[in-house]
Design an enzyme around this catalytic site. Structure first.
Site, mmCIF file in Angstrom:
data_model
loop_
_atom_site.group_PDB
_atom_site.id
_atom_site.type_symbol
_atom_site.label_atom_id
_atom_site.label_comp_id
_atom_site.label_asym_id
_atom_site.label_seq_id
_atom_site.Cartn_x
_atom_site.Cartn_y
_atom_site.Cartn_z
ATOM 1 N N GLU A 148 -2.956 -4.684 -3.322
ATOM 2 C CA GLU A 148 -3.413 -5.674 -4.206
ATOM 3 C C GLU A 148 -3.512 -4.902 -5.317
ATOM 4 O OE1 GLU A 148 -4.728 -5.011 -1.277
ATOM 5 O OE2 GLU A 148 -6.153 -6.564 -0.525
ATOM 6 N N GLU A 161 0.177 4.969 0.658
ATOM 7 C CA GLU A 161 -0.659 6.179 1.007
ATOM 8 C C GLU A 161 -0.360 7.742 0.675
ATOM 9 O OE1 GLU A 161 -1.128 5.503 5.224
ATOM 10 O OE2 GLU A 161 -2.443 3.521 4.877
ATOM 11 N N CYS A 210 -10.737 -3.509 -3.884
ATOM 12 C CA CYS A 210 -9.861 -4.474 -4.417
ATOM 13 C C CYS A 210 -10.559 -5.735 -4.807
ATOM 14 C CB CYS A 210 -8.626 -4.790 -3.356
ATOM 15 S SG CYS A 210 -7.533 -3.291 -3.229
ATOM 16 N N ASN A 239 0.847 -1.066 -0.141
ATOM 17 C CA ASN A 239 0.064 0.120 -0.017
ATOM 18 C C ASN A 239 0.705 1.209 -0.031
ATOM 19 O OD1 ASN A 239 0.483 -1.101 2.439
ATOM 20 N ND2 ASN A 239 -1.356 0.228 3.633
ATOM 21 N N CYS A 263 -4.219 0.522 -2.405
ATOM 22 C CA CYS A 263 -3.871 -0.619 -1.658
ATOM 23 C C CYS A 263 -2.740 -1.615 -2.222
ATOM 24 C CB CYS A 263 -5.168 -1.352 -1.572
ATOM 25 S SG CYS A 263 -6.730 -0.915 -0.959
HETATM 26 N N1 THU Z 1 -5.069 -1.883 2.787
HETATM 27 C C1 THU Z 1 -4.513 -2.551 1.589
HETATM 28 O O1 THU Z 1 -3.611 -2.303 1.112
HETATM 29 N N2 THU Z 1 -5.255 -3.716 1.447
HETATM 30 C C2 THU Z 1 -6.350 -4.197 1.980
HETATM 31 O O2 THU Z 1 -6.645 -5.474 1.542
HETATM 32 C C3 THU Z 1 -7.102 -3.472 2.840
HETATM 33 C C4 THU Z 1 -6.394 -2.214 3.362
HETATM 34 C C5 THU Z 1 -4.661 -0.635 2.966
HETATM 35 C C6 THU Z 1 -5.160 0.727 2.665
HETATM 36 C C7 THU Z 1 -4.444 1.636 3.386
HETATM 37 O O3 THU Z 1 -3.211 2.015 3.289
HETATM 38 C C8 THU Z 1 -4.482 0.965 4.774
HETATM 39 O O4 THU Z 1 -4.437 -0.551 4.404
HETATM 40 C C9 THU Z 1 -5.270 0.803 5.910
HETATM 41 O O5 THU Z 1 -6.576 0.871 5.479
#
Ligand code: THU
Length: 134
Positions: free
Chosen positions: A56, A45, A90, A43, A54
């Site tokens: 995925e 941000e 996702c 991920n 995310c």
């Molecule tokens: N996040 C993911 O990368 N994949 C997931 O399946 C769930 C959430 C990330 C998004 C964000 O950067 C952090 O986790 C908190 O939600």
């Protein structure tokens, strides 16, 4: 399963690179495409919170950039100690590229995975076939 171990190690390595200073919730994902290649992502941000991506989605982007469009299996690894399942957006992105037999592995910190499927996580999905008319 050797293949699962590889996905876990790749997801773990990607998770270590996660850029998650706001949520402090690092996630890694690794997928095996139809050619057998493995693509990973984490991920990423942003200070403008909704722009975060995310793990995925990052892995899927890497696959598509390499010229592939079919996911055979994908493993997701959250910060632990438990398992996480892909967010709704996702699930939709995975469904775009996953045949019905594709596997979704929800791993914990030890590498033990619970395996599920797109149809279980996103029943009655809207997908490419939904756009077919006539
Ligand atoms: N996040 C993911 O990368 N994949 C997931 O399946 C769930 C959430 C990330 C998004 C964000 O950067 C952090 O986790 C908190 O939600």
């Amino acid at each position: 399963m050797a293949g699962l171990d590889e996905l876990f190690e790749r997801a773990k390595a990607a998770r270590a690179q996660a850029y998650a200073p706001y949520s402090r919730f690092p996630v890694g994902a690794a997928l095996r495409s139809a050619s057998g290649a493995v693509f990973s992502g984490c991920n990423v941000e942003n200070a403008a919170y909704p722009l975060g991506v995310c793990a995925e989605t990052s892995a899927i982007s890497a696959m598509v950039a390499a010229g592939e469009t079919r996911i055979m299996e994908i493993l997701v690894l959250g910060p632990g100690p438990g398992r996480i399942a892909p967010c709704g957006a996702c699930r939709q992105r995975i469904a775009e590229f996953a045949p019905s037999e594709a596997l979704i592995h929800l791993a914990d910190e030890t590498g033990a995975a619970e395996t599920t499927s797109v149809s279980e996580l996103l029943p009655r999905a809207f997908g490419p076939a939904s756009l077919a008319r006539g």
